[in-house]
Write a protein that holds these residues in place. Structure first.
Motif, mmCIF file in Angstrom:
data_model
loop_
_atom_site.group_PDB
_atom_site.id
_atom_site.type_symbol
_atom_site.label_atom_id
_atom_site.label_comp_id
_atom_site.label_asym_id
_atom_site.label_seq_id
_atom_site.Cartn_x
_atom_site.Cartn_y
_atom_site.Cartn_z
ATOM 1 N N LYS A 93 0.817 -1.207 0.000
ATOM 2 C CA LYS A 93 0.000 0.000 0.000
ATOM 3 C C LYS A 93 0.849 1.256 0.000
ATOM 4 C CE LYS A 93 -4.030 -2.057 2.239
ATOM 5 N NZ LYS A 93 -4.952 -1.999 3.374
ATOM 6 N N LEU A 94 2.041 1.158 0.550
ATOM 7 C CA LEU A 94 2.899 2.334 0.602
ATOM 8 C C LEU A 94 4.343 1.894 0.763
ATOM 9 C CD1 LEU A 94 3.138 5.417 0.799
ATOM 10 C CD2 LEU A 94 2.971 5.172 3.275
ATOM 11 N N GLN A 95 5.182 2.401 -0.115
ATOM 12 C CA GLN A 95 6.594 2.071 0.004
ATOM 13 C C GLN A 95 7.207 2.973 1.076
ATOM 14 O OE1 GLN A 95 8.247 -0.365 -1.448
ATOM 15 N NE2 GLN A 95 6.344 -1.075 -2.354
ATOM 16 N N SER A 96 6.950 2.619 2.318
ATOM 17 C CA SER A 96 7.460 3.414 3.426
ATOM 18 C C SER A 96 8.954 3.192 3.564
ATOM 19 C CB SER A 96 6.749 3.013 4.719
ATOM 20 O OG SER A 96 7.114 1.695 5.084
ATOM 21 N N PRO A 97 9.658 4.077 4.291
ATOM 22 C CA PRO A 97 11.109 3.915 4.466
ATOM 23 C C PRO A 97 11.499 2.563 5.042
ATOM 24 C CG PRO A 97 10.419 6.107 5.136
ATOM 25 C CD PRO A 97 9.159 5.340 4.842
ATOM 26 N N ILE A 98 10.697 2.022 5.975
ATOM 27 C CA ILE A 98 11.048 0.743 6.592
ATOM 28 C C ILE A 98 11.001 -0.388 5.574
ATOM 29 C CG2 ILE A 98 8.684 0.187 7.317
ATOM 30 C CD1 ILE A 98 11.926 -0.528 9.271
ATOM 31 N N LEU A 99 10.089 -0.320 4.607
ATOM 32 C CA LEU A 99 10.020 -1.364 3.591
ATOM 33 C C LEU A 99 11.150 -1.231 2.582
ATOM 34 C CD1 LEU A 99 6.196 -1.750 2.841
ATOM 35 C CD2 LEU A 99 7.673 -3.134 4.289
ATOM 36 N N LYS A 100 11.620 0.001 2.387
ATOM 37 C CA LYS A 100 12.762 0.179 1.493
ATOM 38 C C LYS A 100 14.027 -0.398 2.125
ATOM 39 C CE LYS A 100 10.917 4.261 -0.856
ATOM 40 N NZ LYS A 100 11.085 5.711 -1.126
ATOM 41 N N GLN A 101 14.101 -0.334 3.455
ATOM 42 C CA GLN A 101 15.253 -0.907 4.153
ATOM 43 C C GLN A 101 15.185 -2.433 4.160
ATOM 44 O OE1 GLN A 101 15.480 0.801 8.090
ATOM 45 N NE2 GLN A 101 15.173 2.870 7.310
ATOM 46 N N HIS A 102 13.966 -2.979 4.172
ATOM 47 C CA HIS A 102 13.760 -4.431 4.221
ATOM 48 C C HIS A 102 12.816 -4.843 3.080
ATOM 49 C CE1 HIS A 102 15.615 -4.398 8.217
ATOM 50 N NE2 HIS A 102 14.878 -3.333 8.459
ATOM 51 N N PRO A 103 13.320 -4.879 1.860
ATOM 52 C CA PRO A 103 12.465 -5.109 0.688
ATOM 53 C C PRO A 103 11.742 -6.449 0.684
ATOM 54 C CG PRO A 103 14.794 -5.287 0.119
ATOM 55 C CD PRO A 103 14.740 -4.710 1.499
ATOM 56 N N LEU A 104 12.246 -7.451 1.417
ATOM 57 C CA LEU A 104 11.583 -8.751 1.442
ATOM 58 C C LEU A 104 10.545 -8.854 2.555
ATOM 59 C CD1 LEU A 104 14.643 -11.121 0.808
ATOM 60 C CD2 LEU A 104 12.996 -10.215 -0.857
ATOM 61 N N ALA A 105 10.454 -7.827 3.376
ATOM 62 C CA ALA A 105 9.561 -7.886 4.531
ATOM 63 C C ALA A 105 8.102 -8.066 4.111
ATOM 64 C CB ALA A 105 9.713 -6.623 5.382
ATOM 65 N N TYR A 106 7.683 -7.301 3.097
ATOM 66 C CA TYR A 106 6.284 -7.375 2.687
ATOM 67 C C TYR A 106 5.929 -8.769 2.171
ATOM 68 C CZ TYR A 106 1.969 -6.777 0.140
ATOM 69 O OH TYR A 106 0.695 -6.944 -0.319
ATOM 70 N N LYS A 107 6.838 -9.379 1.406
ATOM 71 C CA LYS A 107 6.571 -10.709 0.873
ATOM 72 C C LYS A 107 6.407 -11.736 1.983
ATOM 73 C CE LYS A 107 8.884 -10.003 -3.577
ATOM 74 N NZ LYS A 107 9.952 -10.466 -4.492
ATOM 75 N N VAL A 108 7.229 -11.619 3.020
ATOM 76 C CA VAL A 108 7.127 -12.543 4.153
ATOM 77 C C VAL A 108 5.785 -12.376 4.857
ATOM 78 C CG1 VAL A 108 8.107 -13.141 6.401
ATOM 79 C CG2 VAL A 108 9.620 -12.627 4.488
ATOM 80 N N VAL A 109 5.415 -11.116 5.114
ATOM 81 C CA VAL A 109 4.147 -10.837 5.784
ATOM 82 C C VAL A 109 2.970 -11.272 4.922
ATOM 83 C CG1 VAL A 109 2.651 -9.008 6.663
ATOM 84 C CG2 VAL A 109 5.104 -8.952 7.140
ATOM 85 N N GLN A 110 3.062 -10.976 3.626
ATOM 86 C CA GLN A 110 1.972 -11.332 2.716
ATOM 87 C C GLN A 110 1.761 -12.847 2.668
ATOM 88 O OE1 GLN A 110 2.563 -10.709 -1.524
ATOM 89 N NE2 GLN A 110 0.534 -9.772 -1.674
ATOM 90 N N LYS A 111 2.862 -13.601 2.616
ATOM 91 C CA LYS A 111 2.747 -15.053 2.569
ATOM 92 C C LYS A 111 2.110 -15.593 3.849
ATOM 93 C CE LYS A 111 5.457 -19.285 1.967
ATOM 94 N NZ LYS A 111 6.829 -19.844 1.742
ATOM 95 N N ALA A 112 2.561 -15.064 4.996
ATOM 96 C CA ALA A 112 1.997 -15.509 6.272
ATOM 97 C C ALA A 112 0.516 -15.161 6.356
ATOM 98 C CB ALA A 112 2.756 -14.872 7.427
ATOM 99 N N LEU A 113 0.157 -13.967 5.874
ATOM 100 C CA LEU A 113 -1.239 -13.553 5.909
ATOM 101 C C LEU A 113 -2.099 -14.423 4.997
ATOM 102 C CD1 LEU A 113 -3.371 -11.589 6.878
ATOM 103 C CD2 LEU A 113 -2.663 -9.992 5.098
ATOM 104 N N GLU A 129 -1.577 -17.482 4.219
ATOM 105 C CA GLU A 129 -1.736 -18.798 4.844
ATOM 106 C C GLU A 129 -2.794 -18.767 5.939
ATOM 107 O OE1 GLU A 129 2.111 -19.982 6.156
ATOM 108 O OE2 GLU A 129 2.862 -20.402 4.126
ATOM 109 N N LEU A 130 -2.828 -17.671 6.702
ATOM 110 C CA LEU A 130 -3.853 -17.541 7.738
ATOM 111 C C LEU A 130 -5.252 -17.460 7.134
ATOM 112 C CD1 LEU A 130 -2.185 -15.026 10.233
ATOM 113 C CD2 LEU A 130 -2.655 -17.441 10.612
ATOM 114 N N LEU A 131 -5.373 -16.706 6.050
ATOM 115 C CA LEU A 131 -6.673 -16.585 5.380
ATOM 116 C C LEU A 131 -7.105 -17.926 4.802
ATOM 117 C CD1 LEU A 131 -6.210 -13.157 3.547
ATOM 118 C CD2 LEU A 131 -7.435 -13.611 5.679
ATOM 119 N N ALA A 132 -6.141 -18.687 4.276
ATOM 120 C CA ALA A 132 -6.455 -20.006 3.722
ATOM 121 C C ALA A 132 -6.946 -20.965 4.804
ATOM 122 C CB ALA A 132 -5.219 -20.580 3.020
ATOM 123 N N GLN A 133 -6.518 -20.726 6.044
ATOM 124 C CA GLN A 133 -6.943 -21.566 7.159
ATOM 125 C C GLN A 133 -8.293 -21.158 7.717
ATOM 126 O OE1 GLN A 133 -3.836 -21.683 10.129
ATOM 127 N NE2 GLN A 133 -2.249 -22.167 8.622
ATOM 128 N N GLY A 134 -8.875 -20.109 7.136
ATOM 129 C CA GLY A 134 -10.203 -19.697 7.561
ATOM 130 C C GLY A 134 -10.247 -18.483 8.458
#
Length: 328
Positions: A87-107, A109-114
């Motif tokens: 939603k926003l390329q905030s400074p913290i995401l620019k420092q950790h470019p893989l962070a969003y992908k990790v969070v997105q994958k975990a999210l 998986e949670l949605l897939a579990q209901g």
């Protein structure tokens, strides 16, 4: 730079004119996602509007989900849906470019579990909150019989992590944990079973630490000539017992091993007079050996070589603990 124009004689309020122009700039991608909007001062100079009016427009844009403010940084256009990967390329995401992908994958998986999005949010927040609370209090737990190992761990952690660490005897751990709502308990793998059994029913984390491999020190021992005498001085009685067994397995009866804790002046005196090489596992022991050498200086024909071991805890364990405690 887009030029916004305000018609002062228009029936449409100036704030509405500016709001619609900025919204069009966003909708037409003239202001793409993550684009930083002009400051209120710059826009006031361009449009002639008061900065308070512009701030009001920016707040309305944020309420409508078109922009997002970052404290100390500015106002940015928000991405819609999954465009741009976030939603926003905030400074913290620019420092950790893989962070969003990790969070997105975990999210996902949670949605897939209901789980609903709100439930997933609560799960994330609960885990983060729990870890933050646990990190606020760090305990080192070791048995009373080897409290010196705990002193070693505390010294090293406080020096490396730059945070206060509390030493607790395993025998007293249950009573201490009964008085706290959260904590992180750290111990050597030698003692992990007992500590986990005590901590299991409580809201605490238990993190085992690997000890240093002492590879350099073992290489020195391997190359010693037969009939050499080496001394081992340590705060930890457990280290002394283990070292005697390991060195006997390494060299058998070829060398003589003498051990002592720093508070035992009699044994220290014997070691500094007899040993050609003395290993010290900590600063306290190193200082004690130096003191013993000064006392026995007249009886020492050839001063022993002192080796101050670099650390007790393995570097990987230190790095893991830093991550777990949110210390980077």
């Amino acid at each position: 730079m887009i030029q916004f124009r305000i018609q002062p004689d228009s029936e449409i309020p100036a704030s509405t004119q500016l709001f619609n122009q900025i919204r069009f700039a966003i909708a037409s991608r003239q202001y793409p996602p993550a684009y930083k909007l002009p400051s209120t001062r710059a826009l006031a100079m361009q449009t002639g509007l008061h900065r308070n009016t512009i701030s009001k427009v920016y707040r309305q844009l944020e309420e409508d989900g078109l922009v997002e403010s970052l404290a100390g940084s500015g106002i940015y256009v928000r991405a819609q849906g999954h465009e741009g990967g976030s939603k926003l390329q905030s400074p913290i995401l620019k420092q950790h470019p893989l962070a969003y992908k990790v969070v997105q994958k975990a999210l996902d998986e949670l949605l897939a579990q209901g789980c609903s999005l709100n439930q997933a949010r609560e799960i994330f927040l609960a885990e983060i909150d729990w870890r933050l609370r646990c990190s606020a209090r760090v305990l080192v737990a070791v048995p009373n019989q080897d409290i010196g190992a705990g002193e070693l761990i505390v010294q090293e952690l406080e020096q490396t992590l730059q945070i206060p660490v509390q030493l607790v005897a395993t025998e007293e751990l249950s009573a201490v944990l009964d008085k706290t709502t959260s904590a992180t308990v750290v111990t050597s793998r030698y003692f992990i079973g007992e500590v986990e059994a005590i901590a299991a029913p409580r809201a605490v984390r238990v993190i085992p630490l690997d000890i240093h491999d002492y590879a350099k020190e073992f290489d020195i021992v391997k190359n010693l000539s037969k009939d050499s005498c080496i001394g081992i001085v340590s705060l930890s009685s457990g280290i002394l017992r283990a070292t005697e067994v390991i060195l006997h397995g390494l060299r058998g009866d070829e060398i003589l091993v003498m051990t002592s804790q720093p508070k035992d002046s009699y044994k220290l005196g014997a070691i500094v007079k007899r040993a050609q090489l003395i290993f010290c596992t900590d600063k306290t022991s190193y200082s004690a050996v130096h003191g013993a050498m000064q006392i026995a200086i007249e009886d020492i024909i050839r001063p022993p070589k002192l080796v101050n071991c670099e650390n007790y805890i393995g570097s990987k364990s230190i790095n893991l603990l830093k991550r777990e405690l949110g210390l980077g």
